[in-house]
Design an enzyme around this catalytic site. Structure first.
Site, PDB file in Angstrom:
ATOM      1  N   ASP A   8      44.366  41.365  34.772  1.00  0.00           N
ATOM      2  CA  ASP A   8      43.186  41.711  33.915  1.00  0.00           C
ATOM      3  C   ASP A   8      43.505  41.799  32.505  1.00  0.00           C
ATOM      4  OD1 ASP A   8      40.533  42.800  33.366  1.00  0.00           O
ATOM      5  OD2 ASP A   8      40.765  44.579  34.384  1.00  0.00           O
ATOM      6  N   GLU A 104      39.638  38.200  34.150  1.00  0.00           N
ATOM      7  CA  GLU A 104      40.412  38.547  35.279  1.00  0.00           C
ATOM      8  C   GLU A 104      40.373  37.410  36.437  1.00  0.00           C
ATOM      9  OE1 GLU A 104      38.920  41.781  37.604  1.00  0.00           O
ATOM     10  OE2 GLU A 104      36.696  41.516  36.973  1.00  0.00           O
TER      11      GLU A 104
END
Length: 352
Positions: A8, A104
């Site tokens: 992420d 992500e």
């Protein structure tokens, strides 16, 4: 035993803007629309978060919390370009990459032999290479399934690396607050707390019948997550589930007639998006209405089997009228869309 990474990017849009403007690194900035356009914050950097600014917050409220906030209009073309560099880096490590958004992705590294097969070393390499090549910091979670990997990536943000080993996972899950579970929003959290359920260990000691009684099918999911059960594979190709458009208006639409007047514009944009798809089979049509008190409602209806063409404006107008009647007040956002049949639903069955 799977080895799953969840990578992420930290405050991605803001991080890209701070690369352009290093002088912004220590001052609060946010990416979003202007207040006069009913703007919403897409993301912000950590100095802004210290003032309580958060994504999905209205720009007007963000500026009240942080008057010195630097508001930056989004540059999605640039964000997509940086995202492609990071996604290319992921594919250098493994072909099993499931992007969730521009910032992500899940990676299945179970069969990777480099780095002596250590998922932790792979995560460190990704973090180092992403920073060196793009200037973007990654937070990465390492675990045996997607559920735990995603929680781990958020555990030590920013620039975090959290590893949940199979040996430590049970103790980790038992102490995990229920608010960390995917699908547990404020309303579900309040209901769990009323049952004196605050951790996954509390869920484990609650009979499954009680969970199902209070939460329906989601009660089964809560039971599974509290035991760390998540068998979802990393999917390289994500199947589109819907096509939709929505519009937030600078001025509230005062009544139903004003809402219906915006329908042709929304239908035109929906038609353009639908035309870019390869003849998807449509299952449902829906409308979304957000009122001026920020409450929202969505109303949908089934379409005939094997429908390929968009429904006409009259059927959307009927749904919009029924949805508006639920709030019967000025409207700030309208949306229209269609839900698609899952791929397996469109396959012709064999004769036997």
């Amino acid at each position: 035993m799977r080895k799953i990474l969840h990578a992420d990017c930290d405050c991605f849009y803001a991080a890209v803007e701070m690369l352009r403007h290093p002088e912004w690194r220590e001052v609060p900035i946010a990416i979003g629309g202007r207040t006069e356009q009913r703007g919403v914050i897409a993301t912000c950097n950590y100095p802004a978060r210290a003032f309580g600014v958060r994504s999905a917050m209205s720009t007007a409220r963000a500026l009240r919390l942080c008057p010195q906030l630097i508001l930056v209009p989004p540059d999605f073309e640039r964000y997509r370009a940086v995202s492609q560099e990071i996604q290319a880096l992921f594919h250098e490590l493994t072909l099993l990459v499931e992007p969730l958004s521009l910032d992500e992705a899940y990676l299945d590294v179970s069969d990777i032999e480099e780095f002596q097969g250590s998922a932790t070393w792979m995560a460190r390499w990704l973090k180092e290479e992403a920073l060196k090549r793009t200037g973007i910091t990654l937070s990465i979670g390492v675990a045996a399934n997607k559920f735990l990997a995603k929680i781990a990536s958020d555990w030590e943000k920013p620039d975090g690396l959290t590893v949940i080993t199979p040996e430590s996972s049970d103790a980790f899950i038992r102490k995990l607050p229920v608010g960390k579970l995917h699908g547990v929003g404020p309303a579900t959290l309040a209901r769990l707390n009323r049952l004196e359920i605050t951790t996954c260990d509390d869920i484990r000691t609650t009979p499954l019948t009680t969970l199902v009684e209070h939460f329906g099918k989601f009660g089964h999911r809560l039971h599974e997550l509290s035991h760390g059960i998540d068998d979802r594979p990393v999917k390289v190709e994500r199947e589109r589930k819907s096509i939709s458009v929505e519009r937030t208006f600078d001025q509230d639409l005062p009544d139903l007639s004003a809402c219906l007047a915006k329908l042709p514009m929304l239908m035109e944009r929906l038609g353009e998006r639908h035309a870019r798809q390869e003849q998807p089979v449509l299952a449902k049509q829906f409308v979304k209405v957000r009122f001026n008190d920020f409450t929202s409602t969505t109303l949908e209806s089934l379409l005939p089997a094997s429908t390929l063409s968009l429904p006409d404006a009259r059927s959307f107008a009927l749904l919009m009228e029924q949805a508006w009647q639920r709030g019967h007040r000025p409207v700030r956002l309208l949306g229209v869309g269609v839900r698609l049949k899952a791929h397996e639903e469109t396959q012709q069955l064999g004769l036997f």
